[in-house]
Design an enzyme around this catalytic site. Sequence first.
Site: not given
Length: 221
Positions: A21, A23, A19, A86
Amino acid sequence: MASSSSSQSWIYDVFLSFRGEDTRKTYVDHLYNALVQNGIHTYKDDEALPRGETIGPALLKAIDESRIAVIIFSENYANSSWCLDEVTYIMERKDERGQIVMPIFYHVDPSEVRKQKGKYKEAFAQHELENNKRVEAWRKALKEAGNLAGWESKLVANGHESKGIKEIVNTISSRLFPVFNVNEDLIGIETRLQDLKSQLEIGSGGVRMVGIWGVGGGVAL
């Protein structure tokens, strides 16, 4: 039945699912650099995605072409429908093509992922309000991924992030290049082999030639 991984043709050694935003500029950035420095050909979307290419098909293709998928589950991973698509696709590839899947639980407990608790429960409540038809498949994929052996970032190397990343990269490397496993009694040899791997850029394609110079009478196997 999953096909043998040895019969597959892989373009990448590792695909990173994360993700952004949470990491991208922190943990994933350090992990990616450590993988590359160890000669591991790694796909990270903002590093390998050609400019102007549609993000969906490009990433799905990269998953297909990767030997190992590393999923970094962070607090807000389940907020993204794309991340959930995903991980669902990755778990399908695992079953169909024998792809290796390695989860990293970054500041989340595996049970939160497996059972969709905490932040994951909140995210799914929102997805269900939107009447998303993919929720059932997402839940199944997270349950399967949460049951896989992986790493909890807070427990690896006693929570020391840089040491933990090094440990994870070494494990990935040993799965990819078992030929480099050496006797631990050979002091200093592991560091030299890691440097050799980095210089050879194993997995990046092309042909390399290595010359071995030894004392007279020595035999190289």
